[in-house]
Each structure stands twice: as structure tokens, then as C-alpha cells.
Design a protein around this motif. Structure first.
Motif, short mmCIF file in Angstrom:
data_model
loop_
_atom_site.label_atom_id
_atom_site.label_comp_id
_atom_site.label_asym_id
_atom_site.label_seq_id
_atom_site.Cartn_x
_atom_site.Cartn_y
_atom_site.Cartn_z
N HIS A 30 1.08 -1.39 -0.26
CA HIS A 30 0.01 -0.40 0.00
C HIS A 30 0.91 1.16 -0.03
O HIS A 30 1.63 2.02 0.88
CB HIS A 30 -1.22 -0.61 1.29
CG HIS A 30 -1.80 0.91 1.41
ND1 HIS A 30 -2.85 1.35 0.48
CD2 HIS A 30 -1.81 2.59 1.63
CE1 HIS A 30 -3.50 2.20 0.78
NE2 HIS A 30 -3.04 2.64 1.44
N GLN A 31 1.44 2.18 -1.50
CA GLN A 31 1.76 3.32 -1.17
C GLN A 31 1.03 4.61 -2.09
O GLN A 31 -0.32 3.98 -2.69
CB GLN A 31 2.60 3.23 -1.99
CG GLN A 31 2.85 2.45 -3.45
CD GLN A 31 3.55 2.12 -4.09
OE1 GLN A 31 5.06 2.11 -3.46
NE2 GLN A 31 3.58 1.60 -5.05
N MET A 32 1.51 5.80 -1.56
CA MET A 32 1.13 7.09 -2.53
C MET A 32 1.64 6.56 -4.42
O MET A 32 3.02 6.16 -3.71
CB MET A 32 1.40 8.37 -1.81
CG MET A 32 0.48 8.37 -0.74
SD MET A 32 -1.38 8.78 -0.86
CE MET A 32 -1.25 9.83 -1.49
N SER A 33 1.49 6.81 -4.89
CA SER A 33 2.03 6.95 -6.29
C SER A 33 1.91 8.86 -6.92
O SER A 33 0.35 8.83 -6.55
CB SER A 33 1.69 5.81 -7.39
OG SER A 33 0.18 5.90 -7.78
N TYR A 34 2.64 8.63 -7.43
CA TYR A 34 2.30 10.77 -8.29
C TYR A 34 2.67 10.28 -9.67
O TYR A 34 3.53 9.31 -10.33
CB TYR A 34 3.42 11.01 -7.58
CG TYR A 34 3.16 11.64 -5.48
CD1 TYR A 34 2.98 11.92 -5.35
CD2 TYR A 34 4.04 10.35 -5.36
CE1 TYR A 34 2.51 12.35 -3.94
CE2 TYR A 34 4.01 10.28 -4.27
CZ TYR A 34 3.28 11.34 -2.91
OH TYR A 34 3.25 11.40 -2.03
N SER A 35 1.99 11.05 -10.24
CA SER A 35 1.84 10.57 -12.11
C SER A 35 2.63 12.10 -12.46
O SER A 35 2.76 12.84 -11.72
CB SER A 35 0.15 10.35 -12.24
OG SER A 35 -0.11 11.85 -12.40
N SER A 36 2.86 12.16 -13.57
CA SER A 36 3.40 12.94 -14.01
C SER A 36 2.73 14.31 -14.19
O SER A 36 3.59 15.16 -14.85
CB SER A 36 3.78 12.44 -16.01
OG SER A 36 2.60 12.00 -16.06
N CYS A 37 1.63 14.34 -14.27
CA CYS A 37 0.69 15.31 -13.90
C CYS A 37 0.30 15.78 -12.07
O CYS A 37 -0.38 17.17 -12.61
CB CYS A 37 -0.88 15.15 -14.65
SG CYS A 37 -1.67 14.05 -14.10
N GLY A 38 0.75 15.21 -12.32
CA GLY A 38 1.51 16.00 -10.52
C GLY A 38 0.31 15.38 -9.67
O GLY A 38 -0.22 15.80 -8.17
N ALA A 39 -0.68 14.77 -10.12
CA ALA A 39 -2.12 14.27 -8.97
C ALA A 39 -1.39 12.81 -8.11
O ALA A 39 0.25 12.52 -8.45
CB ALA A 39 -3.08 13.20 -10.30
N SER A 40 -1.42 13.22 -7.11
CA SER A 40 -1.68 11.49 -7.18
C SER A 40 -2.67 10.90 -5.34
O SER A 40 -3.83 10.98 -5.85
CB SER A 40 -0.70 12.20 -5.22
OG SER A 40 -1.74 13.23 -4.06
N THR A 41 -2.44 8.96 -5.99
CA THR A 41 -3.33 8.66 -5.53
C THR A 41 -2.54 7.17 -4.24
O THR A 41 -1.37 6.85 -4.25
CB THR A 41 -3.79 7.57 -6.64
OG1 THR A 41 -2.84 7.03 -7.30
CG2 THR A 41 -4.13 8.68 -7.43
N GLU A 42 -3.97 6.55 -3.39
CA GLU A 42 -3.62 5.80 -2.38
C GLU A 42 -3.66 4.67 -4.47
O GLU A 42 -4.39 4.83 -4.50
CB GLU A 42 -3.71 5.59 -1.48
CG GLU A 42 -3.69 7.03 -0.23
CD GLU A 42 -4.38 6.31 0.96
OE1 GLU A 42 -3.71 5.15 1.21
OE2 GLU A 42 -4.72 7.82 1.29
N ASN A 43 -2.83 3.23 -3.41
CA ASN A 43 -3.41 2.38 -4.05
C ASN A 43 -1.78 1.23 -3.42
O ASN A 43 -1.31 1.35 -2.60
CB ASN A 43 -2.34 2.38 -5.67
CG ASN A 43 -0.67 2.82 -5.89
OD1 ASN A 43 -0.21 2.32 -5.48
ND2 ASN A 43 -0.68 3.20 -6.58
N ASP A 44 -2.43 -0.13 -4.15
CA ASP A 44 -2.30 -1.66 -3.40
C ASP A 44 -1.76 -2.49 -4.22
O ASP A 44 -2.18 -2.45 -5.57
CB ASP A 44 -3.25 -1.88 -3.26
CG ASP A 44 -3.01 -1.11 -2.16
OD1 ASP A 44 -2.96 -1.12 -0.71
OD2 ASP A 44 -4.92 -0.72 -1.64
N THR A 45 -0.10 -2.37 -4.36
CA THR A 45 1.11 -2.67 -5.53
C THR A 45 1.35 -4.28 -5.45
O THR A 45 1.61 -4.54 -4.07
CB THR A 45 2.05 -1.69 -5.83
OG1 THR A 45 1.20 -0.54 -6.09
CG2 THR A 45 2.83 -2.30 -7.57
#
Length: 143
Positions: free
Chosen positions: A49-64
Motif C-alpha cells: 500500500h503506497q502513495m503514487s504520483y503521476s507525471s501530471c502531479g496527481a497523487s493516489t493511494e494504491n495497492d501494488t
């Protein structure tokens, strides 16, 4: 030096297994993770479970499931297997890694990640859509 790890076909949740293998890899050894041909299921239980950040600056929590961080010379060979991702998991995240090969597998999800809608009408106030209730579960809140 080259090391091969063989994963045997099973119906169990493979997420903790693959995460443990990836977390303990030695960068000084070329590693091939080879799956016996079959169908493998990956669930949220055991994922990172982690925060991820896209190139457009958005952040989301996801499970990888497949977390390949700071690794070198890793091959994941599915031998024609089907990888089915269950729950709302992100299949792969590769970060600060080099010479990573992913091959010979298909990915699918245990549920649809999208919905098709037919646009019935469009007006300034909004649009009217038709979603097939046999294919997609949905609800309308606040109108």
C-alpha cells in the motif's frame, strides 16, 4: 551469476509470494522468476500500500502486487500464463530499476474496470446516458 526461481501453478493468492521474492532479490545476481504455465490470482492481501504520483502531479493511494524497486537484471517469465488481478490492485510498479524484462503472460482483472455508456442526449444542463444494468452495477446519488 544467474539464478532461476520457479513458481508452481496454484489457485492461492500469489501476491505475498511474489512480493517476498522481489523484496529479497540480490542485485549482484541475474534472476529469472519463471511461472509454470497456468492461471495465477493476485489479491490485495499482501500487496504494498503506497502513495503514487503521476507525471501530471496527481497523487493516489494504491495497492501494488509486483513492486520492482531499485532492482537490476530481473526477468519475469510467465510461460504463457494468465495473471488475474483481483480487488482493486495495481499490477506493476517499476522504480529506479534497470534491465527488467516482463514477458510471456497476459493480464486480466476479476471485474471490469470501466463501463460503456450510450449517450442518449446532450444539453446545457448535462447529458443523459444509458448503462446496461445487466453488465454494470451502478447507482445514482443526488439526482
Amino acid at each position: 551469476m544467474k539464478k532461476t526461481i520457479t513458481i508452481q501453478n496454484t489457485t492461492e493468492n500469489m501476491t505475498p509470494v511474489i512480493r517476498e521474492i522481489l523484496d529479497t532479490l540480490d542485485n549482484d545476481t541475474e534472476t529469472v522468476i519463471e511461472f509454470e504455465k497456468g492461471e495465477y490470482h493476485f489479491y490485495k492481501d499482501g500487496s504494498l500500500h503506497q502513495m503514487s504520483y503521476s507525471s501530471c502531479g496527481a497523487s493516489t493511494e494504491n495497492d501494488t502486487v509486483f513492486t520492482i524497486f531499485d532492482k537490476k537484471n530481473v526477468t519475469i517469465d510467465g510461460n504463457g500464463s494468465d495473471f488475474v488481478f483481483c480487488d482493486r490492485v495495481q499490477p506493476f510498479t517499476l522504480r529506479n530499476s534497470e534491465n527488467i524484462i516482463l514477458r510471456n503472460f497476459s493480464t486480466d482483472f476479476s471485474f471490469m474496470r470501466y463501463a460503456y455508456a450510450e449517450i442518449l442526449s446532450v444539453a446545457d444542463a448535462g447529458m443523459e446516458l444509458y448503462l446496461d444494468p445487466e453488465l454494470f452495477r451502478y447507482s445514482v446519488k443526488d439526482g
